[in-house]
Structures are given as structure tokens and as C-alpha cells.
Scaffold this motif. Structure first.
Motif, PDB file in Angstrom:
ATOM      1  N   ILE A 215       0.940  -1.172  -0.095  1.00  0.00           N
ATOM      2  CA  ILE A 215       0.224  -0.020   0.199  1.00  0.00           C
ATOM      3  C   ILE A 215       0.896   1.169   0.016  1.00  0.00           C
ATOM      4  N   THR A 216       1.940   1.257   0.948  1.00  0.00           N
ATOM      5  CA  THR A 216       2.869   2.475   0.746  1.00  0.00           C
ATOM      6  C   THR A 216       3.451   2.690  -0.616  1.00  0.00           C
ATOM      7  N   LYS A 217       3.914   1.408  -1.172  1.00  0.00           N
ATOM      8  CA  LYS A 217       4.818   1.420  -2.493  1.00  0.00           C
ATOM      9  C   LYS A 217       3.577   2.149  -3.521  1.00  0.00           C
ATOM     10  N   LYS A 218       2.250   1.820  -3.563  1.00  0.00           N
ATOM     11  CA  LYS A 218       1.353   2.413  -4.285  1.00  0.00           C
ATOM     12  C   LYS A 218       0.965   3.860  -4.109  1.00  0.00           C
ATOM     13  N   THR A 221       3.714   5.869  -5.620  1.00  0.00           N
ATOM     14  CA  THR A 221       3.653   6.060  -6.978  1.00  0.00           C
ATOM     15  C   THR A 221       2.554   6.627  -7.544  1.00  0.00           C
ATOM     16  N   ILE A 222       1.827   7.230  -6.763  1.00  0.00           N
ATOM     17  CA  ILE A 222       0.602   8.214  -7.325  1.00  0.00           C
ATOM     18  C   ILE A 222       1.053   9.141  -8.382  1.00  0.00           C
ATOM     19  N   SER A 223       0.445   9.219  -9.551  1.00  0.00           N
ATOM     20  CA  SER A 223       0.711  10.480 -10.330  1.00  0.00           C
ATOM     21  C   SER A 223      -0.359  11.066 -10.676  1.00  0.00           C
ATOM     22  N   ILE A 238      -5.726   5.240  -4.619  1.00  0.00           N
ATOM     23  CA  ILE A 238      -4.459   5.102  -4.665  1.00  0.00           C
ATOM     24  C   ILE A 238      -4.138   4.087  -5.705  1.00  0.00           C
ATOM     25  N   ASP A 239      -5.168   3.341  -6.415  1.00  0.00           N
ATOM     26  CA  ASP A 239      -4.776   2.676  -7.313  1.00  0.00           C
ATOM     27  C   ASP A 239      -4.600   3.221  -8.734  1.00  0.00           C
TER      28      ASP A 239
ATOM     29  N   SER B  86      11.675  10.106  -4.046  1.00  0.00           N
ATOM     30  CA  SER B  86      10.920  10.601  -5.455  1.00  0.00           C
ATOM     31  C   SER B  86      12.211  10.239  -6.312  1.00  0.00           C
ATOM     32  N   VAL B  87      11.626  10.580  -7.674  1.00  0.00           N
ATOM     33  CA  VAL B  87      12.536  10.256  -8.753  1.00  0.00           C
ATOM     34  C   VAL B  87      13.718  11.437  -8.724  1.00  0.00           C
ATOM     35  N   PHE B  88      13.652  12.324  -8.061  1.00  0.00           N
ATOM     36  CA  PHE B  88      14.802  13.639  -8.162  1.00  0.00           C
ATOM     37  C   PHE B  88      15.613  12.974  -6.885  1.00  0.00           C
TER      38      PHE B  88
END
Lengths: 240, 130
Positions: A215-218, A221-223, A238-239, B86-88
Motif C-alpha cells: 500500500i505504501t509503495k502504491k 507511485t501516485i501520479s 491510490i490504485d 522521489s525520482v529526483f
């Protein structure tokens, strides 16, 4: 109009002739129309013709909604001002209030749906005045659809930035204890015999901790800022 | 380079305990520090070749610590272990000299593989110089 009332307006308002006023409003960089007491367009500057995409014959003398190309002007046979949507029309009420109260209205933001342009966000201002002896309302129309879009995009960007910062803080704080629980679970699993009951229990703990880790990895990577329904409200999806 | 010594730096005692137990079980000798400054003091006394550094440290951060160590001892193999990157930040890690990075929670097997990889690399470099 009674003579007394006319006198009062004439004293408190600037008086223009059509020719004089047209010369002034033609030089201005926004669409301007003069609306008479019958709510018809009495005068329009070059940008008003451009905005409505109409010629003089199609614009002058026509009632507001028809003149500007509002999609509701033919909702009822009586035309603009009589349909159910007209009661909610902020352009109509702003012009009418200006005429009745003899007070200008500044920077009123409205939204209208046009036959030619679709839905547009507008910023209108009105000024009561006397034109060739008649009470009229000078209406300026500024199309702020693009500005609104930009504002919306900026707001979304701000929201996204807050989401990233929150996600980062949450992940950092949660991943520390997760690493400790997960790591020591692994070490304990190495120590316990294969047939131990505690081993299964510990495996379950480890499984759930790993789930939290995912869950924390998701979160990291939130964009995109997207929400999903949750009971009676909405929460961050978060998905992605 | 003979002894398999690892220096771990993290401001959380629980994580240092975890590293110590996990690496010790695989035969590594582990030294722990809670700050970058403490790690530099240890380095002045004794050389370590493989490091696991937390990035978010009080005082000097892990990236700066890595930069300083790599400048002074370029053969060192440092790994970043971070709660969030983060990526940076990851790009900055590469620039600072980190061999690789891990995002917590990290599996024990990943940590051990990284240590094994580092010591194999060091062994190879040692043979080339012999």
C-alpha cells in the motif's frame, strides 16, 4: 417613462448618442452591447459581432438570448425571457436588475450555453445609461472560459502537489515501523521449527505487513489526483 | 578487505538492531551508527567497505554522507535505504555514488544479496590489483 423620472436619470447619468458611444465602444477590446428597455440589442461594438458571429441584421433589435445565440431562446414560443431556464439566467437577471435599480454591476461571473460556442464562462459588467433619450444598459461581455480552465488546471496541480507531499510523509513514517516488523518477523520465522503453530501465525503477521508495504509503495507511485466513492464521501484512489 | 564488515547508519535503534541481527546471522560483522557524523568518526578510525545508509538522518543527511565518504574512499560500496524516495532523490543518490537503493520495508534476502554482491565485487577488484 414620466418626465420626473427621466429628468432624474438624465441628471444622474451620462448621456450619449448612438454614434458617439459606438465610436468609444468600438475601440474597446471586449464585446459590448447596449440593451434597451425591451431587452433588445440596440447597439453592438465590433467585438460583440465577432463574439456572436452575427451581422447587424441578425443582432440589432433582437432580444438578448436570441441575439447572443443562447440555446434556450426557443424553449418556449414566447422566446427569450419566458422559458423555465430563463428564471435561472444570470445574464438576464443582471441586465434587469441594472435597469430597475439604476445601479451598475461589476464583474459578475456567469456560465451560458451558446448555439455556436457551446458552454462558455463569461464575466459581465453592466452600466445604466441614457442613449438618445432612452434608458438602456451597457453590457460588456468577457469570455473567461480559458482563464477558468487555467485556474482549474492550476488548482488540480496544487491538489496533486499536496497529494504527493502527504503521500511522501505518510510513506516515510509508515515504512520505518513496517521494516522493523517485517524484518523481525523474517528472523523469527527462521528460528521457528517447520511444524510450529506459531510459525503459521507469524506467517500471517508477515503477510499482512507485506500487504501494508504494498500500500505504501502504491502511495509513492501516485501520479494522478483521482478519487473513488467511499460510503457517503469520496477518498483518494491510490490504485491510480 | 578480508573481513566482511558492514557499517549501517539509521537514526532508529530498532532498524539498527534488525540490521545487526540479519547480517550477523549470515556471518557479517556489523557496526552501527545513528548519525552521519558518528559514521564519519567511525570511518576515521576503521575502514568499512560496504555501507547501508538511511537517507533521512538528523544533521547531515545520508546523501551528503555518501558523497563525503565516496570522495575520500572511492572504493567503498554504499547502499541507500530510504523510507520514501522521489525520482529526483533517486537521481541524486546515483550522483552521490550509491551503488543501489532500497525502499523500506526491505526483505532480509534483498539486503543479504546486496551485501554478497558488494563483497564479490570488492574481491574481484582486489584480485585485479594483486
Amino acid at each position: 417613462m414620466t418626465e420626473d423620472k427621466t429628468d432624474k436619470i438624465l441628471k444622474s447619468s451620462k448621456i450619449y448618442t448612438k454614434e458617439g458611444l459606438l465610436e468609444v465602444i468600438d475601440a474597446l477590446p471586449i464585446a459590448i452591447a447596449v440593451i434597451d428597455s425591451n431587452r433588445a440589442v440596440a447597439l453592438a461594438n465590433k467585438l460583440a459581432y465577432l463574439f456572436t458571429n452575427k451581422n447587424q441584421e441578425q443582432l440589432i433589435g433582437k432580444v438578448g438570448g436570441e441575439a447572443f445565440g443562447c440555446i434556450h431562446h426557443e424553449d418556449v414560443p414566447e422566446g427569450c425571457g419566458f422559458g423555465p431556464e430563463c428564471l435561472r439566467c444570470k445574464l438576464r437577471t443582471t441586465v434587469l436588475e441594472t435597469m430597475e435599480q439604476k445601479k451598475p454591476q461589476h464583474m459578475v461571473e456567469i456560465s451560458m450555453v451558446f448555439e455556436n460556442h457551446g458552454e462558455r464562462d463569461l464575466r459581465i459588467s453592466t452600466l445604466p445609461m441614457i442613449l438618445d433619450g432612452d434608458e438602456v444598459v451597457l453590457l460588456s461581455i468577457e469570455d473567461i472560459t480559458e482563464v477558468k480552465k487555467y485556474e482549474q488546471a492550476a488548482m488540480e496541480k496544487e491538489k496533486l502537489s499536496v497529494v504527493f507531499q502527504t503521500a511522501g510523509a505518510v510513506c516515510h513514517e509508515m515504512n520505518q515501523p513496517l521494516m522493523v516488523i517485517s524484518g523481525f518477523s523474517e528472523l523469527l520465522l527462521e528460528d521457528l521449527p517447520e511444524d510450529s503453530v506459531q510459525r503459521d501465525n507469524l506467517k500471517e503477521i508477515k503477510k499482512q505487513v507485506d500487504r501494508l508495504g504494498l500500500i505504501t509503495k502504491k502511495l509513492m507511485t501516485i501520479s494522478k489526483y483521482k478519487t473513488r466513492p467511499y460510503l457517503n464521501q469520496r477518498i483518494l484512489n491510490i490504485d491510480g | 578487505m578480508g573481513e566482511k564488515q558492514i557499517l549501517v547508519v539509521d537514526d532508529e535503534q530498532s532498524i539498527l538492531n534488525l540490521y545487526s541481527q540479519a547480517f550477523s546471522r549470515e556471518g557479517y560483522i556489523v557496526r552501527a551508527a545513528k548519525t552521519a557524523e558518528e559514521a564519519l568518526e567511525i570511518f576515521e578510525q576503521e575502514q568499512y567497505w560496504v555501507l547501508f545508509l538511511d537517507l533521512n538522518l538528523p544533521g547531515m543527511n545520508g546523501v551528503e554522507l555518501c558523497r563525503q565518504i565516496c570522495k575520500e574512499w572511492p572504493m567503498v560500496i554504499p547502499y541507500a535505504v530510504t523510507g520514501y524516495a522521489s525520482v529526483f532523490e533517486l537521481a541524486e543518490c546515483r550522483e552521490a555514488g550509491f551503488e543501489d537503493y532500497f525502499i523500506k520495508p526491505v526483505k532480509k534476502s534483498d539486503l543479504i544479496s546486496a551485501a554478497e554482491h558488494a563483497f564479490k565485487k570488492l574481491e574481484k577488484w582486489k584480485k585485479i590489483n594483486e
